[in-house]
Design a protein around this motif. Structure first.
Motif, PDB file in Angstrom:
ATOM      1  N   LEU A 113      10.648  28.773  66.630  1.00  0.00           N
ATOM      2  CA  LEU A 113      10.381  30.207  66.683  1.00  0.00           C
ATOM      3  C   LEU A 113      11.620  30.926  66.153  1.00  0.00           C
ATOM      4  O   LEU A 113      12.670  30.919  66.796  1.00  0.00           O
ATOM      5  CB  LEU A 113      10.071  30.625  68.120  1.00  0.00           C
ATOM      6  CG  LEU A 113       9.721  32.091  68.380  1.00  0.00           C
ATOM      7  CD1 LEU A 113       8.457  32.482  67.631  1.00  0.00           C
ATOM      8  CD2 LEU A 113       9.557  32.341  69.872  1.00  0.00           C
ATOM      9  N   LEU A 114      11.496  31.518  64.971  1.00  0.00           N
ATOM     10  CA  LEU A 114      12.642  32.111  64.298  1.00  0.00           C
ATOM     11  C   LEU A 114      12.480  33.620  64.178  1.00  0.00           C
ATOM     12  O   LEU A 114      11.368  34.148  64.173  1.00  0.00           O
ATOM     13  CB  LEU A 114      12.807  31.505  62.899  1.00  0.00           C
ATOM     14  CG  LEU A 114      12.885  29.984  62.789  1.00  0.00           C
ATOM     15  CD1 LEU A 114      13.072  29.576  61.330  1.00  0.00           C
ATOM     16  CD2 LEU A 114      14.016  29.430  63.647  1.00  0.00           C
ATOM     17  N   GLY A 115      13.606  34.292  64.051  1.00  0.00           N
ATOM     18  CA  GLY A 115      13.609  35.730  63.857  1.00  0.00           C
ATOM     19  C   GLY A 115      15.021  36.248  64.021  1.00  0.00           C
ATOM     20  O   GLY A 115      15.859  35.601  64.665  1.00  0.00           O
ATOM     21  N   PRO A 116      15.330  37.420  63.458  1.00  0.00           N
ATOM     22  CA  PRO A 116      16.667  37.988  63.632  1.00  0.00           C
ATOM     23  C   PRO A 116      16.889  38.439  65.067  1.00  0.00           C
ATOM     24  O   PRO A 116      15.946  38.470  65.875  1.00  0.00           O
ATOM     25  CB  PRO A 116      16.657  39.188  62.669  1.00  0.00           C
ATOM     26  CG  PRO A 116      15.212  39.571  62.575  1.00  0.00           C
ATOM     27  CD  PRO A 116      14.441  38.288  62.677  1.00  0.00           C
ATOM     28  N   VAL A 134       7.421  29.401  62.989  1.00  0.00           N
ATOM     29  CA  VAL A 134       6.824  30.698  63.285  1.00  0.00           C
ATOM     30  C   VAL A 134       7.942  31.735  63.203  1.00  0.00           C
ATOM     31  O   VAL A 134       8.951  31.609  63.891  1.00  0.00           O
ATOM     32  CB  VAL A 134       6.179  30.717  64.685  1.00  0.00           C
ATOM     33  CG1 VAL A 134       5.718  32.122  65.049  1.00  0.00           C
ATOM     34  CG2 VAL A 134       5.014  29.737  64.754  1.00  0.00           C
ATOM     35  N   VAL A 135       7.762  32.737  62.336  1.00  0.00           N
ATOM     36  CA  VAL A 135       8.776  33.779  62.155  1.00  0.00           C
ATOM     37  C   VAL A 135       8.223  35.087  62.692  1.00  0.00           C
ATOM     38  O   VAL A 135       7.117  35.510  62.319  1.00  0.00           O
ATOM     39  CB  VAL A 135       9.157  33.944  60.668  1.00  0.00           C
ATOM     40  CG1 VAL A 135      10.275  34.982  60.520  1.00  0.00           C
ATOM     41  CG2 VAL A 135       9.612  32.610  60.078  1.00  0.00           C
ATOM     42  N   ILE A 136       8.990  35.725  63.577  1.00  0.00           N
ATOM     43  CA  ILE A 136       8.602  37.048  64.058  1.00  0.00           C
ATOM     44  C   ILE A 136       9.719  38.035  63.736  1.00  0.00           C
ATOM     45  O   ILE A 136      10.898  37.678  63.687  1.00  0.00           O
ATOM     46  CB  ILE A 136       8.283  37.061  65.570  1.00  0.00           C
ATOM     47  CG1 ILE A 136       9.502  36.646  66.402  1.00  0.00           C
ATOM     48  CG2 ILE A 136       7.109  36.170  65.882  1.00  0.00           C
ATOM     49  CD1 ILE A 136       9.266  36.760  67.902  1.00  0.00           C
ATOM     50  N   ASN A 137       9.331  39.276  63.489  1.00  0.00           N
ATOM     51  CA  ASN A 137      10.284  40.334  63.200  1.00  0.00           C
ATOM     52  C   ASN A 137       9.706  41.638  63.720  1.00  0.00           C
ATOM     53  O   ASN A 137       8.511  41.906  63.547  1.00  0.00           O
ATOM     54  CB  ASN A 137      10.549  40.428  61.689  1.00  0.00           C
ATOM     55  CG  ASN A 137      11.771  41.264  61.391  1.00  0.00           C
ATOM     56  OD1 ASN A 137      12.643  41.462  62.244  1.00  0.00           O
ATOM     57  ND2 ASN A 137      11.859  41.765  60.166  1.00  0.00           N
ATOM     58  N   ASN A 138      10.535  42.409  64.389  1.00  0.00           N
ATOM     59  CA  ASN A 138      10.071  43.660  65.021  1.00  0.00           C
ATOM     60  C   ASN A 138       8.867  43.405  65.922  1.00  0.00           C
ATOM     61  O   ASN A 138       7.948  44.231  66.003  1.00  0.00           O
ATOM     62  CB  ASN A 138       9.725  44.698  63.952  1.00  0.00           C
ATOM     63  CG  ASN A 138      10.936  45.110  63.132  1.00  0.00           C
ATOM     64  OD1 ASN A 138      12.024  45.273  63.674  1.00  0.00           O
ATOM     65  ND2 ASN A 138      10.753  45.252  61.834  1.00  0.00           N
ATOM     66  N   GLY A 139       8.882  42.257  66.597  1.00  0.00           N
ATOM     67  CA  GLY A 139       7.831  41.935  67.557  1.00  0.00           C
ATOM     68  C   GLY A 139       6.527  41.471  66.958  1.00  0.00           C
ATOM     69  O   GLY A 139       5.572  41.188  67.679  1.00  0.00           O
ATOM     70  N   LEU A 163      11.702  36.885  54.193  1.00  0.00           N
ATOM     71  CA  LEU A 163      10.695  37.365  55.133  1.00  0.00           C
ATOM     72  C   LEU A 163      11.235  38.504  55.990  1.00  0.00           C
ATOM     73  O   LEU A 163      10.550  39.512  56.216  1.00  0.00           O
ATOM     74  CB  LEU A 163      10.241  36.217  56.037  1.00  0.00           C
ATOM     75  CG  LEU A 163       9.380  35.135  55.382  1.00  0.00           C
ATOM     76  CD1 LEU A 163       9.318  33.905  56.274  1.00  0.00           C
ATOM     77  CD2 LEU A 163       7.987  35.676  55.109  1.00  0.00           C
ATOM     78  N   VAL A 164      12.461  38.367  56.462  1.00  0.00           N
ATOM     79  CA  VAL A 164      13.055  39.388  57.321  1.00  0.00           C
ATOM     80  C   VAL A 164      13.305  40.677  56.542  1.00  0.00           C
ATOM     81  O   VAL A 164      13.040  41.781  57.041  1.00  0.00           O
ATOM     82  CB  VAL A 164      14.366  38.867  57.955  1.00  0.00           C
ATOM     83  CG1 VAL A 164      15.121  39.994  58.635  1.00  0.00           C
ATOM     84  CG2 VAL A 164      14.048  37.758  58.954  1.00  0.00           C
TER      85      VAL A 164
END
Length: 294
Positions: free
Chosen positions: A35-38, A199-204, A291-292
């Motif tokens: 689970l990735l994301g800034p 799985v990449v999430i950004n800003n929820g 992506l970010v």
């Protein structure tokens, strides 16, 4: 495959601001998911809801088919969080045994000491361990109940090279026995090498979901490079369908494409003179940044 984790349209708000926004996610048993994301993307909040530490504002979370707060569910999970808190005056072995006592079918103490590479520190005060050793103690605690689902939050921070190697060997062996593993990490090369799924999430919000190869190819495209014959020109290549970009380095040409398999067929079909053919994709870090930034 049986479902280990199910999030249906989950949102979580704090003071009117959404940390997680309409997130739906299904994770099958026996998979390793990164689970990735800034920072601030909603990863920690998402994991907290899966663990039952927080409740969603809207939507539903199922863990191993039940409510994450149920004792029967909690008996089958383990979590290695970023902060490891140790009990004063307890030795390493005593600390691990304390957590073993919370589970119905705990792993043997000696095995937990071995996989965490703490056999030599078993009689040392847990509070006296170095930062990397405390991370390994956290791993032993997370494995204490022989979990069906294991959560790893930045697990290898502070570990030396040999400890990291043993750590990932243990994780891969667990996955091979059908365990489900969810990890967050800023070491993207680790996610690339160990995860079945990214799985990449950004800003929820969910912004990407796929295998490492799919994430890299779908974001960066792929590149066919070859040494071109004397008849190959930029104009000739532009007539071939499926080429997104052309770059030359002396007589070496690199062709960017979303579908390198189809492009290679077209290159042969058009009779392009080429040798020393290579097919490459960009790295996961490059894909993640793309992506970010989007």
């Amino acid at each position: 495959m049986a479902v280990a984790i199910q999030l249906d349209n989950v949102s979580k708000s704090f003071k009117g601001k959404k940390a997680v926004d309409s997130l739906s996610l299904t994770i099958e048993q026996g998979t390793v998911v990164a689970l990735l994301g800034p920072n601030g993307a909603g990863k920690t909040t998402t994991v907290s809801m899966i663990l039952g530490l927080q409740q969603p504002t809207t939507g539903s979370v199922k863990l191993l088919g039940g409510d994450p707060r149920e004792i029967s569910v909690r008996d089958r999970i383990g979590a290695m969080l970023q902060e490891v808190s140790v009990v004063d005056s307890l030795k390493v072995a005593e600390t691990i045994n304390l957590f073993r006592s919370y589970y119905t079918k705990p792993l043997p103490l000696d095995r937990l000491l071995k996989v965490s590479n703490l056999e030599g520190e078993r009689n040392k005060l847990a509070s006296a361990l170095s930062g990397g050793q405390q991370r390994r103690l956290g791993f032993a605690i997370a494995l204490a109940g022989d979990p069906d689902v294991l959560f790893l939050d930045e697990p290898t921070v502070g570990m030396d090279v040999s400890s990291r190697q043993l750590f990932w060997e243990t994780v891969r062996a667990m996955a091979g026995r059908g365990r489900t593993i969810v990890l967050t990490t800023h070491y993207l090369e680790e996610a690339d090498s160990v995860a079945d799924r990214i799985v990449v999430i950004n800003n929820g919000k969910l912004v990407a979901d796929g295998t490492p190869s799919e994430i890299k190819a779908g974001t960066n495209g792929r590149v066919i490079s070859f040494t071109a014959g004397s008849s190959v020109t930029t104009e000739l290549l532009r007539a071939i369908p499926g080429i997104d970009d052309i770059e030359w380095s002396q007589n070496r040409v690199m062709l960017k494409s979303a579908d390198t398999d189809r492009l290679l067929i077209n290159l042969v079909k058009y009779g392009i003179e080429m040798r020393d053919i290579e097919i490459m994709s960009g790295g996961l870090e490059e894909a993640f940044q793309t992506l970010v930034n989007k």
